[in-house]
Design a protein around this motif. Structure first.
Motif, mmCIF file in Angstrom:
data_model
loop_
_atom_site.group_PDB
_atom_site.id
_atom_site.type_symbol
_atom_site.label_atom_id
_atom_site.label_comp_id
_atom_site.label_asym_id
_atom_site.label_seq_id
_atom_site.Cartn_x
_atom_site.Cartn_y
_atom_site.Cartn_z
ATOM 1 N N LYS A 1 0.821 -1.209 0.000
ATOM 2 C CA LYS A 1 0.000 0.000 0.000
ATOM 3 C C LYS A 1 0.858 1.262 0.000
ATOM 4 O O LYS A 1 2.082 1.197 0.161
ATOM 5 C CB LYS A 1 -0.908 0.009 1.231
ATOM 6 N N GLU A 2 0.188 2.391 -0.146
ATOM 7 C CA GLU A 2 0.842 3.693 -0.040
ATOM 8 C C GLU A 2 0.881 4.108 1.421
ATOM 9 O O GLU A 2 -0.117 4.017 2.132
ATOM 10 C CB GLU A 2 0.085 4.741 -0.851
ATOM 11 N N LEU A 3 2.048 4.574 1.877
ATOM 12 C CA LEU A 3 2.171 5.022 3.255
ATOM 13 C C LEU A 3 1.522 6.395 3.432
ATOM 14 O O LEU A 3 1.649 7.271 2.582
ATOM 15 C CB LEU A 3 3.641 5.099 3.658
ATOM 16 N N LYS A 4 0.872 6.570 4.568
ATOM 17 C CA LYS A 4 0.177 7.830 4.847
ATOM 18 C C LYS A 4 1.141 8.976 5.133
ATOM 19 O O LYS A 4 0.772 10.143 4.988
ATOM 20 C CB LYS A 4 -0.779 7.640 6.027
ATOM 21 N N CYS A 5 2.380 8.648 5.534
ATOM 22 C CA CYS A 5 3.338 9.697 5.887
ATOM 23 C C CYS A 5 4.074 10.260 4.673
ATOM 24 O O CYS A 5 5.039 11.014 4.823
ATOM 25 C CB CYS A 5 4.347 9.161 6.897
ATOM 26 N N LEU A 6 3.623 9.894 3.483
ATOM 27 C CA LEU A 6 4.284 10.302 2.229
ATOM 28 C C LEU A 6 4.667 11.782 2.212
ATOM 29 O O LEU A 6 5.840 12.137 2.083
ATOM 30 C CB LEU A 6 3.363 9.978 1.046
ATOM 31 N N GLU A 7 3.681 12.656 2.342
ATOM 32 C CA GLU A 7 3.936 14.091 2.211
ATOM 33 C C GLU A 7 4.815 14.616 3.340
ATOM 34 O O GLU A 7 5.761 15.373 3.116
ATOM 35 C CB GLU A 7 2.604 14.850 2.190
ATOM 36 N N GLU A 8 4.531 14.167 4.551
ATOM 37 C CA GLU A 8 5.286 14.634 5.717
ATOM 38 C C GLU A 8 6.747 14.202 5.655
ATOM 39 O O GLU A 8 7.657 14.988 5.945
ATOM 40 C CB GLU A 8 4.616 14.083 6.983
ATOM 41 N N ALA A 9 6.985 12.945 5.273
ATOM 42 C CA ALA A 9 8.353 12.436 5.199
ATOM 43 C C ALA A 9 9.164 13.171 4.140
ATOM 44 O O ALA A 9 10.350 13.491 4.340
ATOM 45 C CB ALA A 9 8.331 10.936 4.905
ATOM 46 N N TRP A 10 8.536 13.485 3.013
ATOM 47 C CA TRP A 10 9.221 14.222 1.954
ATOM 48 C C TRP A 10 9.508 15.666 2.369
ATOM 49 O O TRP A 10 10.600 16.188 2.115
ATOM 50 C CB TRP A 10 8.399 14.199 0.663
ATOM 51 N N GLN A 11 8.544 16.312 3.026
ATOM 52 C CA GLN A 11 8.751 17.696 3.453
ATOM 53 C C GLN A 11 9.897 17.803 4.446
ATOM 54 O O GLN A 11 10.697 18.750 4.397
ATOM 55 C CB GLN A 11 7.455 18.259 4.052
ATOM 56 N N ASP A 12 10.008 16.852 5.355
ATOM 57 C CA ASP A 12 11.118 16.855 6.317
ATOM 58 C C ASP A 12 12.460 16.798 5.583
ATOM 59 O O ASP A 12 13.419 17.479 5.960
ATOM 60 C CB ASP A 12 11.003 15.657 7.270
ATOM 61 N N TRP A 13 12.530 15.969 4.556
ATOM 62 C CA TRP A 13 13.765 15.822 3.778
ATOM 63 C C TRP A 13 14.116 17.115 3.048
ATOM 64 O O TRP A 13 15.267 17.550 3.048
ATOM 65 C CB TRP A 13 13.597 14.675 2.791
#
Length: 236
Positions: free
Chosen positions: A191-203
């Motif tokens: 599945k797609e992880l729900k933290c997608l946007e948050e994890a990318w923004q942190d990076w």
């Protein structure tokens, strides 16, 4: 909502990220894992050890933090600074030459690294799954695509695209079909992880040349194409 990873020092995380925030990714993965104190966990492609630190600290498991790009000595210094040297064993090894016995681990995880070697048809069957005990779990999270680019790379992404991205970035369906061919595991979820946007923004907030390079790509992508794919399986 991811809470456990929020208590770690932001500067420490930014200094040691090598891509989308792996600590938040492994926290979401761990919600589907049966982790118990004292278990042996393989953390393959651990980078600078953020995922290993999280698993050892939050679950009391013994983690074998294995990476090729970051030396065991460098990771050991970081592990000691967190007071976790009794729970994390740093290992320097290549993914096709892992120095572990078959069925040694209760759980094996790989965050933001599996797409570099696990795209091989026989990798799961030949190298990864054999290391896990029968009934143990295997969990992988990789950057991917919402859908395969069957008509070529979209124009807005072409300025940022490297040839190897076409090899490594794939959809949930692609990964599911690859793992389905392995008769030594049973897939629990893909599945797609729900933290997608948050994890990318942190990076993207990191003072890192690769993070700065990715800012333009993610702006052009606009949430339309990229994904964080998670795969979970049980060893048969």
């Amino acid at each position: 909502m991811l809470k456990k990873s929020r208590k770690y020092d932001t500067d420490f995380l930014k200094e040691n990220m090598m891509g989308p925030n792996s600590m938040k990714i492994v926290e979401e993965l761990s919600e589907s894992l049966k982790l118990e104190k004292g278990m042996r966990v393989l953390d393959l492609g651990c980078g600078r050890g953020l995922t290993s630190i999280f698993l050892a600290e939050e679950y009391g498991v013994t983690v074998f933090a294995t990476d090729l790009w970051i030396s065991a000595t460098e990771n050991y210094e970081r592990i000691k600074s967190m007071g976790l040297e009794d729970k994390i064993i740093p290992i320097h090894a290549e993914a096709h030459d892992l120095p572990f016995a078959h069925e040694f681990f209760d759980v094996a995880v790989c965050v933001d690294a599996y797409h570099y070697f696990g795209i091989e048809e026989d990798y799961l069957t030949k190298y990864f799954a054999p290391l896990v005990k029968k009934g143990g779990q295997i969990a992988v999270a990789v950057p991917g695509l919402k859908q395969e680019f069957t008509n070529g790379v979209p124009a807005e992404l072409q300025p940022y695209w490297f040839d190897d991205m076409s090899l490594t970035l794939h959809s949930c369906d692609w990964w599911h079909n690859l793992w389905k061919a392995c008769d030594s595991v049973r897939i629990q979820e893909c599945k797609e992880l729900k933290c997608l946007e948050e994890a990318w923004q942190d990076w993207l907030l990191c003072d890192n040349e690769y993070a700065r390079r990715d800012i333009g790509m993610m702006k052009a992508e606009g949430g339309n194409y990229f994904n964080l794919v998670s795969l979970m399986a049980t060893k048969l």
